[in-house]
Design a protein around this motif. Structure first.
Motif, PDB file in Angstrom:
ATOM      1  N   ARG A 346       0.800  -1.230   0.000  1.00 52.85           N
ATOM      2  CA  ARG A 346       0.000   0.000   0.000  1.00 52.85           C
ATOM      3  C   ARG A 346       0.839   1.289   0.000  1.00 52.85           C
ATOM      4  O   ARG A 346       0.479   2.259  -0.697  1.00 52.85           O
ATOM      5  CB  ARG A 346      -1.006  -0.013   1.160  1.00 52.85           C
ATOM      6  CG  ARG A 346      -1.916   1.220   1.231  1.00 52.85           C
ATOM      7  CD  ARG A 346      -2.731   1.484  -0.033  1.00 52.85           C
ATOM      8  NE  ARG A 346      -3.529   0.359  -0.484  1.00 52.85           N
ATOM      9  CZ  ARG A 346      -4.723   0.026   0.013  1.00 52.85           C
ATOM     10  NH1 ARG A 346      -5.269   0.736   0.978  1.00 52.85           N
ATOM     11  NH2 ARG A 346      -5.363  -1.026  -0.471  1.00 52.85           N
ATOM     12  N   PRO A 347       1.957   1.329   0.755  1.00 50.64           N
ATOM     13  CA  PRO A 347       2.764   2.555   0.676  1.00 50.64           C
ATOM     14  C   PRO A 347       3.206   2.864  -0.755  1.00 50.64           C
ATOM     15  O   PRO A 347       3.299   4.025  -1.148  1.00 50.64           O
ATOM     16  CB  PRO A 347       3.961   2.250   1.590  1.00 50.64           C
ATOM     17  CG  PRO A 347       3.418   1.269   2.582  1.00 50.64           C
ATOM     18  CD  PRO A 347       2.480   0.403   1.779  1.00 50.64           C
ATOM     19  N   TRP A 348       3.453   1.826  -1.540  1.00 50.74           N
ATOM     20  CA  TRP A 348       3.787   2.046  -2.948  1.00 50.74           C
ATOM     21  C   TRP A 348       2.570   2.584  -3.712  1.00 50.74           C
ATOM     22  O   TRP A 348       2.682   3.532  -4.481  1.00 50.74           O
ATOM     23  CB  TRP A 348       4.321   0.757  -3.586  1.00 50.74           C
ATOM     24  CG  TRP A 348       4.295   0.792  -5.084  1.00 50.74           C
ATOM     25  CD1 TRP A 348       3.606  -0.043  -5.908  1.00 50.74           C
ATOM     26  CD2 TRP A 348       4.963   1.739  -5.945  1.00 50.74           C
ATOM     27  NE1 TRP A 348       3.793   0.319  -7.222  1.00 50.74           N
ATOM     28  CE2 TRP A 348       4.608   1.412  -7.271  1.00 50.74           C
ATOM     29  CE3 TRP A 348       5.792   2.833  -5.717  1.00 50.74           C
ATOM     30  CZ2 TRP A 348       5.074   2.138  -8.366  1.00 50.74           C
ATOM     31  CZ3 TRP A 348       6.256   3.568  -6.800  1.00 50.74           C
ATOM     32  CH2 TRP A 348       5.902   3.213  -8.114  1.00 50.74           C
ATOM     33  N   SER A 349       1.400   1.996  -3.493  1.00 48.92           N
ATOM     34  CA  SER A 349       0.196   2.505  -4.166  1.00 48.92           C
ATOM     35  C   SER A 349      -0.031   3.969  -3.801  1.00 48.92           C
ATOM     36  O   SER A 349      -0.502   4.753  -4.630  1.00 48.92           O
ATOM     37  CB  SER A 349      -1.037   1.682  -3.764  1.00 48.92           C
ATOM     38  OG  SER A 349      -0.895   0.349  -4.213  1.00 48.92           O
TER      39      SER A 349
END
Lengths: 365, 365
Positions: A346-349
């Motif tokens: 999620r941090p990448w998204s």
């Protein structure tokens, strides 16, 4: 490209057999048999998007096999058992099924985890979990004891939170709310005092129009448009409960084992591609249909549940999941796998899709 | 599943031929020939993700065809012409290529539009445009006169804006900025006074470390991690210039036409699936690698370009695109197709993915 006039091993073998048999029947060629599989889908005939997916899969399989793999699709009007697909494929009455894993949670509780979870992964985050994060292996553990193989079967894209007759401004507004919302998400809402109900699709429009129910969720614009809810409900809430609804292909294991290797590969790739294609098609259909709704019914208001409501829903969700995990070691393992994968991806998204969409929306102003 | 002991037409034909030929060579069987195709990829050997995609495609094609379709992959160390792929496939020196469409814009300007455009569509928005919004047909118009077929070849996910030695707080900060950023995005930056340069990949790290350049863009965490830029640059800017970088499979049309129908279907599905798979893999690798960077280099700061900078970049982008459209009717048609598709699909992305990601990020606080 060079055309090498040299056959692969299995063909050479066939030639020898033919030479021996002279004009013997072609049935001596195990690899040239036509395999006819029967697939039961949960959906009715010509159901949009979902039904296109089974047809797309069968067409790819037929074309790639040169006609050696033929898949007949029976819709629910034929087999009369939309929620009997699991059992019919398990028993071998059908070779394959197209349905959704979470429909079987009453029968096999851990099937719940392979469709979409509230506050969970988005579609491609979830594909990454299936194919690179251990999801396929966990799904196999759940289905294998039932003589079944399960594969991703097509994504609806993020599902909307539903059509509401009244605004939801606080957790109190959920008290006594009569909403058509089936499955686990309904259980989560019930924890906060809502009254989830299940109503046959054909009666949904009238129920919402006559306020027999206050709200309902269906899918998203791709399938909601034809249901007409936008004509009778003013609020369209954004999603929380099924951010990545993935349908399912089921295959009977005995059927699978009888297929030659090339047809196994063809079937597996056809299912995978049809699943990805459905996600692309859902994106297209929802984009197109949402544009239609906005143009024809400009007063429809898109709403987000307020943060306090989202927090309460999430707490109820976490509480129910914890109960499942305490009763079942595999449920715990699957939950932990999903939670840790989400925490990783999620941090990448957020720095990619979220930053991009927010930046572009900012620029539109 | 029922095993019908009956052959399909092509097999019956083969049997008759064999019966006539008695022990004649297997080469009489057109459909049982092994087709050996050669593919040139722009990347070096064992290039991560991109190179996995060609291997994945070739493996699927081989398995699904029972060994009748064999694709040999030559990396750039073999053919020595990473940017000669277009010409080598056009001439028939290679049957297939794996590269990126925008590399050919100096040769055929309209190839620019089939990789990713600044401020354009996100990956699945773009797949929807390719497959349901007319994109494939426009790509065919561009490639067909060159004896080539072009297909989506794998998505990197949203590309990051790049690694910067200094913050960009205003349009003035772009003046004289020495940045490695090739292609059209470089032209856009040059419009605002930056000095785009192209530097060989092997020299990027040292150039950034010694401040020969002030900034560079590469891909995203999936490929940036191994380059080590996070060790020497404090700012990682979010993306604007390549929101959906899609690689490309090229096929020589004469090669294509010589393939039997089943192998055409197998090749097309193998390319499509490998492309989708690369998007899933990119999501996974970027998630994993971004987690590593954040853990090992917690001082790396993620930054968004300020709205004034984004607006100036977008204006420069629109100006350059308009110049292209005025010179070329097909360029105008492609631009209009992309712009109208984005206008249709983005409001849906905003009420689905954007609303969901923002809601979840809010709840994390």
């Amino acid at each position: 490209m060079s055309f090498i006039h040299q056959s692969v091993k299995r063909v050479v073998t066939s030639v020898v057999v033919t030479a021996v048999c002279a004009l013997g029947s072609a049935s001596a060629f195990a690899d040239d048999k036509v395999y006819r599989l029967k697939l039961a889908e949960t959906w009715g005939p010509n159901f949009p998007v979902f039904g296109d997916t089974t047809k797309n899969m069968a067409k790819m399989a037929e074309e790639m096999s040169g006609g050696r793999l033929q898949i007949r699709i029976d819709s629910s009007n034929k087999h009369k058992a939309p929620f009997g697909v699991f059992d019919m494929v398990k028993s071998g009455q059908y070779d394959m099924g197209h349905s959704a894993s979470y429909y079987w949670k009453g029968k096999v509780p851990n099937t719940l985890y392979f469709t979409s979870m509230p506050f969970g992964m988005l579609p491609v985050e979830q594909y990454a979990w299936f194919y690179y994060g251990g999801g396929m292996e966990l799904m196999e553990q759940v289905y294998s004891p039932h003589n079944l193989m399960s594969f991703p079967g097509g994504n609806t894209d993020v599902q909307m939170g539903g059509w509401f007759q009244k605004e939801i401004n606080s957790v109190e507004d959920l008290q006594g709310l009569k909403m058509r919302i089936p499955g686990f998400a309904g259980e989560v809402l019930a924890e906060l005092g809502a009254k989830p109900t299940n109503i046959a699709p054909g009666e949904l429009y009238t129920s919402l129009e006559r306020r027999t129910i206050d709200a309902l969720e269906w899918v998203g614009p791709s399938l909601d448009l034809r249901m007409g809810f936008h004509k009778i409900a003013p609020y369209y809430y954004t999603g929380w409960h099924e951010p990545a609804t993935e349908l399912q292909f089921l295959v009977n294991k005995r059927t699978w084992e009888k297929l030659p290797d090339d047809l196994k590969a063809i079937l597996q790739v056809a299912m995978k591609t049809a699943a990805y294609d459905m996600y692309t098609q859902s994106k297209h259909e929802s984009g197109k249909n949402w544009a239609t709704i906005k143009t024809e019914y400009p007063n429809v208001q898109v709403k987000n549940f307020p943060p306090a409501v989202m927090s309460a829903l999430r707490e109820a969700n976490d509480r129910l999941l914890k109960e499942h995990a305490e009763k079942d070691a595999l449920a715990k393992e699957i939950q932990e796998s999903q939670a840790s994968y989400l925490e990783q991806v999620r941090p990448w998204s957020n720095i990619s899709h979220r930053a991009y969409l927010n930046g572009q929306a900012e620029a539109e102003k």
